[in-house]
Design an enzyme around this catalytic site. Structure first.
Site, PDB file in Angstrom:
ATOM      1  N   CYS A 137       0.797  -1.229   0.000  1.00  0.00           N
ATOM      2  CA  CYS A 137       0.000   0.000   0.000  1.00  0.00           C
ATOM      3  C   CYS A 137       0.830   1.279   0.000  1.00  0.00           C
ATOM      4  CB  CYS A 137      -0.950   0.005   1.196  1.00  0.00           C
ATOM      5  SG  CYS A 137      -2.119  -1.372   1.162  1.00  0.00           S
ATOM      6  N   CYS A 457       0.392   2.599   6.382  1.00  0.00           N
ATOM      7  CA  CYS A 457       0.811   1.225   6.668  1.00  0.00           C
ATOM      8  C   CYS A 457       0.806   0.434   5.375  1.00  0.00           C
ATOM      9  CB  CYS A 457      -0.123   0.574   7.680  1.00  0.00           C
ATOM     10  SG  CYS A 457      -1.836   0.458   7.103  1.00  0.00           S
TER      11      CYS A 457
END
Length: 473
Positions: A137, A457
């Site tokens: 991500c 994250c």
């Protein structure tokens, strides 16, 4: 609000009152929807002998729920549209761009270097190098910082970075048994050899291998990790739903006010022009409360309503050395300053990257939490965000896990994701980082701040944080 948040985070479990109060305060605060405010200038983070790198502009095509208007396209189509949108908005000559870097997570095997295919499709010269990176991500974060490094090292003056994800059409493989059989069959020379190989095929060979959002090292989905993280930090289902409602409500208000100016329209071939994100859907706590747990059943607290959804989309930013930008007549939006990447346990701390990265980037930049005017954190799950806020505000966690003497502190919700986040705007995995950075720059200008902190994250138990400094107005 900051006192409410701080008090709540110090006392586990947290009362849901802070979320409801935070929502009310955030929605009543009109500062982010007013005209730009001149910031009180603090010391710049520029360093002697280090080249200043700036972001000139950033755009994204609308982020859409998977299976909607982008369903018949390919990833390079979305990336090409973002690149073309950036070219249209900036009028930067294609031949000025020295390098193109794109991030992606779920690769289309036909266009594994999606940066190159998108660049050629957008009309860039075949002499312009382009490569693709992947870091879950935070893939477009990695694309941007790769560009920053190339400019700082004197290798380039102008870099385009971005990210793309198309979850509407992900690769589905044959089983490994079938793949091995087909490869063996391809090497067979005689009809007898081929028939012998075919005769060994069994019905279970035809079962496809469906991809999942899971950790390779733990075979666990991110949703399971988010559920366990929420339980570890005593975050209730109600608190998660309240935070998700806050995200959707603020995103809708920002969208209606025209603040999401990074969004560029995209004429989808054979369909209408898409002009806005379609996942922003403010609901009610009553409706959200009716949903069943999505991962840990029947007692989990993570649901479809308090999780980010599968999303299609692409983004792109124009990064330059300050000297080059000014020489070309551009007014940069922000400096891209210190950044860090972190890694931690991919099971119990999979989604705590923002906590670790925030403390390290503040220390690296010589700043404290109070110096930051704007926070843009990636919202994978409401429970993940709330767990990170609690971790950041815990002396015990700082001392036992982060190697710090004391906590970093938790951001005030008045400064935190006030134009919505991934829960509402959508999360095309690799495209989110660019959205965070350009949104931070826009909010700094609009709200009169100087320093923004972007954090996210990533799968694998990793994270990223960057300091964005508003360019002098």
């Amino acid at each position: 609000m900051s006192s409410m948040l701080s008090s709540a985070l110090r006392n586990l479990p947290v009362s849901s009152a802070w979320a409801a109060g935070g929502l009310a305060r955030s929605l009543s605060c009109s500062s982010q929807f007013q005209a730009a405010v001149q910031p009180k200038i603090k010391n710049t983070l520029g360093k002697t002998g280090v080249k200043n790198v700036v972001v000139v502009e950033g755009v994204r095509i609308p982020f859409l729920q998977s299976g909607t208007s982008y369903a018949d396209l390919m990833p390079h189509d979305l990336a090409r549209a973002a690149l073309q949108g950036l070219l249209t908005r900036t009028s930067v000559p294609r031949d000025v761009v020295d390098y193109i870097v794109y991030g992606t997570v779920i690769q289309e095997v036909k266009t594994s270097n999606v940066a190159r295919e998108a660049a050629l499709g957008a009309g860039f010269s075949n002499k312009t190098p382009a490569h693709t990176v992947t870091m879950a991500c935070i893939s477009s974060n990695q694309a941007m910082t790769t560009g920053v490094g190339m400019i700082a090292a004197g290798q380039c003056d102008v870099v385009v970075a971005g990210g793309v994800e198309l979850m509407s059409d992900i690769p589905i493989r044959h089983s490994r048994k079938m793949r091995k059989t087909m490869l063996t069959l391809n090497r067979a020379k005689s009809l007898g050899q081929k028939l012998s190989i075919i005769s060994k095929i069994r019905p279970d060979y035809f079962a496809p291998e469906l991809p999942g959002v899971t950790e390779f090292s733990t075979s666990e989905t991110m949703g399971h990790s988010a559920d366990r993280l929420a339980a570890a930090f005593s975050i209730s289902r109600l608190e998660q739903d309240e935070y998700a409602l806050r995200s959707h409500t603020l995103a809708k208000k920002a969208q209606d006010a025209g603040l999401l100016e990074d969004v560029v329209p995209f004429k989808v071939p054979g369909k209408d022009t898409v002009t806005k994100d379609n996942g922003i859907r403010p609901s009610s706590l009553e409706q959200m409360g009716k949903l069943k747990p999505a991962f840990v059943k029947p007692y989990g607290t993570v649901t479809a309503a308090n999780s980010s959804f599968l999303t299609d989309g692409a983004s792109a930013v124009l990064i330059m050395s300050e000297e080059k930008a000014l020489a070309m007549g551009y007014k940069p939006k922000a400096y891209l300053r210190d950044f860090v990447y972190v890694s931690q346990d991919p099971k119990d701390q999979l989604l705590l990257g923002p906590s670790y990265a925030t403390s390290k980037v503040l220390e690296k930049a010589g700043l404290t939490l109070s110096d930051i005017d704007v926070f843009e954190f990636h919202e994978a799950f409401a429970g993940q965000i709330l767990a990170n806020l609690k971790a950041m505000d815990s002396d015990w966690f700082a001392q036992n896990y982060m190697g710090r003497k004391s906590k970093v502190g938790a951001p005030s919700l008045d400064k935190f994701n006030t134009w919505g986040g991934s829960l509402s705007l959508g999360h095309p995995f690799a495209a989110t980082g660019c959205r965070l950075v350009i949104t931070a720059a826009h909010r700094l200008k609009k709200e009169g701040g100087q320093y923004g902190l972007v954090a996210a994250c990533a799968a694998g138990g990793q994270g990223h944080a960057m300091i964005v400094e508003l360019y002098p107005q």
